[in-house]
Scaffold this motif. Structure first.
Motif, PDB file in Angstrom:
ATOM      1  N   ASP A 316      85.877  -9.419 -42.404  1.00 40.18           N
ATOM      2  CA  ASP A 316      86.631 -10.060 -43.481  1.00 40.18           C
ATOM      3  C   ASP A 316      87.396 -11.241 -42.899  1.00 40.18           C
ATOM      4  OD1 ASP A 316      88.374 -10.809 -45.536  1.00 40.18           O
ATOM      5  OD2 ASP A 316      89.788  -9.196 -45.066  1.00 40.18           O
ATOM      6  N   HIS A 317      87.054 -12.449 -43.378  1.00 39.06           N
ATOM      7  CA  HIS A 317      87.807 -13.643 -42.985  1.00 39.06           C
ATOM      8  C   HIS A 317      88.332 -14.342 -44.240  1.00 39.06           C
ATOM      9  CE1 HIS A 317      88.969 -17.164 -40.590  1.00 39.06           C
ATOM     10  NE2 HIS A 317      88.705 -16.456 -39.508  1.00 39.06           N
ATOM     11  N   HIS A 318      88.591 -13.537 -45.284  1.00 39.27           N
ATOM     12  CA  HIS A 318      89.262 -13.994 -46.502  1.00 39.27           C
ATOM     13  C   HIS A 318      88.410 -14.906 -47.380  1.00 39.27           C
ATOM     14  CE1 HIS A 318      92.528 -12.309 -44.226  1.00 39.27           C
ATOM     15  NE2 HIS A 318      92.510 -13.300 -43.354  1.00 39.27           N
ATOM     16  N   ASN A 319      87.075 -14.863 -47.192  1.00 38.67           N
ATOM     17  CA  ASN A 319      86.170 -15.628 -48.048  1.00 38.67           C
ATOM     18  C   ASN A 319      85.153 -14.679 -48.676  1.00 38.67           C
ATOM     19  OD1 ASN A 319      85.997 -18.454 -45.730  1.00 38.67           O
ATOM     20  ND2 ASN A 319      87.526 -17.962 -47.259  1.00 38.67           N
ATOM     21  N   ALA A 320      84.676 -15.020 -49.872  1.00 38.24           N
ATOM     22  CA  ALA A 320      83.812 -14.124 -50.653  1.00 38.24           C
ATOM     23  C   ALA A 320      82.350 -14.221 -50.226  1.00 38.24           C
ATOM     24  CB  ALA A 320      83.954 -14.434 -52.138  1.00 38.24           C
ATOM     25  N   VAL A 321      82.093 -13.970 -48.945  1.00 38.34           N
ATOM     26  CA  VAL A 321      80.729 -13.903 -48.415  1.00 38.34           C
ATOM     27  C   VAL A 321      80.073 -12.613 -48.910  1.00 38.34           C
ATOM     28  CG1 VAL A 321      79.344 -13.792 -46.299  1.00 38.34           C
ATOM     29  CG2 VAL A 321      81.375 -15.264 -46.405  1.00 38.34           C
ATOM     30  N   GLN A 322      78.769 -12.676 -49.181  1.00 40.85           N
ATOM     31  CA  GLN A 322      78.037 -11.503 -49.653  1.00 40.85           C
ATOM     32  C   GLN A 322      76.931 -11.124 -48.666  1.00 40.85           C
ATOM     33  OE1 GLN A 322      76.636 -12.384 -53.629  1.00 40.85           O
ATOM     34  NE2 GLN A 322      78.703 -12.377 -54.491  1.00 40.85           N
ATOM     35  N   TYR A 323      76.629  -9.805 -48.622  1.00 37.12           N
ATOM     36  CA  TYR A 323      75.579  -9.266 -47.764  1.00 37.12           C
ATOM     37  C   TYR A 323      74.664  -8.351 -48.581  1.00 37.12           C
ATOM     38  CZ  TYR A 323      78.456 -10.714 -43.752  1.00 37.12           C
ATOM     39  OH  TYR A 323      79.181 -11.435 -42.833  1.00 37.12           O
ATOM     40  N   ARG A 324      73.425  -8.245 -48.149  1.00 36.65           N
ATOM     41  CA  ARG A 324      72.483  -7.321 -48.781  1.00 36.65           C
ATOM     42  C   ARG A 324      71.356  -6.987 -47.800  1.00 36.65           C
ATOM     43  NH1 ARG A 324      69.109 -11.232 -53.061  1.00 36.65           N
ATOM     44  NH2 ARG A 324      67.737 -12.147 -51.454  1.00 36.65           N
ATOM     45  N   ASN A 325      70.553  -6.001 -48.150  1.00 37.06           N
ATOM     46  CA  ASN A 325      69.344  -5.615 -47.405  1.00 37.06           C
ATOM     47  C   ASN A 325      69.620  -5.513 -45.902  1.00 37.06           C
ATOM     48  OD1 ASN A 325      66.672  -4.897 -46.949  1.00 37.06           O
ATOM     49  ND2 ASN A 325      65.925  -7.011 -46.930  1.00 37.06           N
ATOM     50  N   ILE A 326      70.477  -4.546 -45.551  1.00 37.14           N
ATOM     51  CA  ILE A 326      70.871  -4.361 -44.155  1.00 37.14           C
ATOM     52  C   ILE A 326      70.216  -3.099 -43.611  1.00 37.14           C
ATOM     53  CG2 ILE A 326      72.806  -4.122 -42.558  1.00 37.14           C
ATOM     54  CD1 ILE A 326      74.598  -5.323 -44.737  1.00 37.14           C
ATOM     55  N   TRP A 327      69.429  -3.248 -42.558  1.00 38.18           N
ATOM     56  CA  TRP A 327      68.827  -2.078 -41.927  1.00 38.18           C
ATOM     57  C   TRP A 327      68.697  -2.280 -40.415  1.00 38.18           C
ATOM     58  CZ3 TRP A 327      64.267  -3.743 -39.746  1.00 38.18           C
ATOM     59  CH2 TRP A 327      63.538  -4.725 -40.414  1.00 38.18           C
ATOM     60  N   ILE A 328      68.575  -1.151 -39.739  1.00 38.82           N
ATOM     61  CA  ILE A 328      68.497  -1.109 -38.272  1.00 38.82           C
ATOM     62  C   ILE A 328      67.174  -0.484 -37.858  1.00 38.82           C
ATOM     63  CG2 ILE A 328      69.510  -0.138 -36.156  1.00 38.82           C
ATOM     64  CD1 ILE A 328      71.429  -2.069 -37.430  1.00 38.82           C
ATOM     65  N   GLU A 329      66.523  -1.067 -36.869  1.00 43.12           N
ATOM     66  CA  GLU A 329      65.352  -0.458 -36.232  1.00 43.12           C
ATOM     67  C   GLU A 329      65.733  -0.060 -34.804  1.00 43.12           C
ATOM     68  OE1 GLU A 329      60.728  -1.396 -34.919  1.00 43.12           O
ATOM     69  OE2 GLU A 329      62.018  -3.031 -35.636  1.00 43.12           O
ATOM     70  N   PRO A 330      65.884   1.238 -34.514  1.00 44.17           N
ATOM     71  CA  PRO A 330      66.197   1.663 -33.142  1.00 44.17           C
ATOM     72  C   PRO A 330      65.076   1.263 -32.183  1.00 44.17           C
ATOM     73  CG  PRO A 330      66.563   3.441 -34.711  1.00 44.17           C
ATOM     74  CD  PRO A 330      65.800   2.381 -35.446  1.00 44.17           C
ATOM     75  N   LEU A 331      65.447   0.825 -30.984  1.00 47.86           N
ATOM     76  CA  LEU A 331      64.471   0.418 -29.980  1.00 47.86           C
ATOM     77  C   LEU A 331      64.537   1.290 -28.732  1.00 47.86           C
ATOM     78  CD1 LEU A 331      64.901  -3.481 -30.191  1.00 47.86           C
ATOM     79  CD2 LEU A 331      63.153  -2.069 -31.294  1.00 47.86           C
ATOM     80  N   ASP A 332      65.407   2.328 -28.744  1.00 46.39           N
ATOM     81  CA  ASP A 332      65.513   3.183 -27.555  1.00 46.39           C
ATOM     82  C   ASP A 332      65.067   4.603 -27.875  1.00 46.39           C
ATOM     83  OD1 ASP A 332      67.620   3.755 -29.233  1.00 46.39           O
ATOM     84  OD2 ASP A 332      69.181   3.256 -27.762  1.00 46.39           O
TER      85      ASP A 332
END
Length: 332
Positions: A316-332
């Motif tokens: 949070d840096h006080h601006n209305a930034v939006q995020y979507r479609n967040i996923w992780i692929e483990p590599l270990d």
């Protein structure tokens, strides 16, 4: 008005569709591409990145090549009165293009016509407004992928102050305080999509600011840096560690992608670090950091102490930034 020369920063490896396929918030801001039309330069490409500065004023970053094929960039100024976009500016294109010339142009939100006037200047041109779609936009997680956000809920996240909210269209919008994944990861690949708000009257770090903290410790900057010179605190920068190889940013309000491959630091049995973390970052499909070693953390994360596993933190840096479609692929 005389306009200064800036460094060449072309990122042309993205797919584009013409205006009309997508509605931009600002009718003029964005990427423009086209061709010269005078006989000597006919069908030679040129492009421009038009950046909104508020109150109907714009910076116009013109990009072309000289007679030897060397890239040339120059900064002009434009204005939009609600109906017509105009440019009327002197600028220096370098000796091979006749030095100082006059640039005049006019258009609307879809097309611009104009002319470079002067000795050896390339002459008339036409530009079309294009909208770029990153190649991994909407990418699906692999079979072993861990979905952190798919637009349905925030169950995978822990707020540091107040919960963020899900907005129309299935994105989550920055709220009060950072948000941290409940799960920790080792070596992994991150896919996420973000868009910054249009804040044309703001400058620098006040213009659509947020951050993606890999392991909660290494910040990849999120910012409206469209058309600007690269820096470690501009979009794609690893804060205080590494400058992006190129500016691959899209304009504010357009969805962008980060694809980040991260290999954690290594430690011996006594807890001493034996190998630095290594990171590769693709912004909108373009590699901006290619296996960069990180010798330590960046400010503002969950800890200044490195570790073999860590969370994903969105800032949070006080601006209305939006995020979507967040996923992780483990590599270990």
């Amino acid at each position: 008005m005389r306009c200064r020369i800036i460094g060449w920063a072309a990122a042309m490896m993205l797919a584009a569709v013409t205006a009309g396929a997508q509605q931009a918030t600002d009718p003029v801001q964005g990427t423009w591409r086209g061709l010269f039309t005078d006989k000597a330069w006919q069908n030679t490409p040129l492009s421009a990145k038009i950046v909104a500065d508020g109150k109907g004023l714009y910076r116009v970053f013109v990009e072309l090549a000289d007679t030897d094929g060397k890239p040339v960039s120059a900064l002009a100024r434009g204005a939009f009165d609600g109906k017509k976009f105009t440019v009327d500016c002197d600028l220096d294109l370098g000796a091979s293009l006749g030095g100082t010339c006059k640039l005049t142009a006019k258009g609307d939100g879809a097309h611009i016509t104009g002319k470079f006037k002067g000795k050896n200047a390339p002459g008339a041109f036409k530009l079309d407004h294009v909208f770029i779609q990153p190649p991994s936009l909407g990418a699906k997680p692999p079979a072993n992928g861990i979905v952190l956000f798919d637009g349905k809920n925030l169950d995978a996240w822990q707020p540091t102050e107040k919960p963020w909210m899900i907005v129309e269209g299935g994105a989550m919008q920055v709220g009060k305080g950072n948000i941290v994944s409940k799960q920790e990861f080792g070596d992994h690949r991150i896919h996420l999509e973000f868009r910054t708000p249009l804040m044309a009257d703001k400058r620098g770090q006040a213009r659509g600011n947020s951050g993606v903290y890999v392991f909660g410790r290494y910040e990849i900057q999120v910012l409206d840096s469209f058309g600007l010179p690269t820096a470690d605190n501009e979009c794609g920068g690893i804060y205080k560690k590494a400058v992006p190889k190129t500016n691959a940013c899209l304009p504010p309000t357009e969805w962008q992608t980060y694809d980040i491959t991260f290999h954690a630091p290594r430690f011996d049995a006594a807890g001493n670090k034996t190998k630095n973390a290594v990171i590769k970052v693709e912004l909108n499909g373009i590699v901006i950091h290619d296996n960069v070693e990180l010798d330590g953390t960046t400010p503002g994360g969950v800890s200044g102490v490195e570790a073999p596993k860590g969370v994903l933190l969105l800032q949070d840096h006080h601006n209305a930034v939006q995020y979507r479609n967040i996923w992780i692929e483990p590599l270990d």
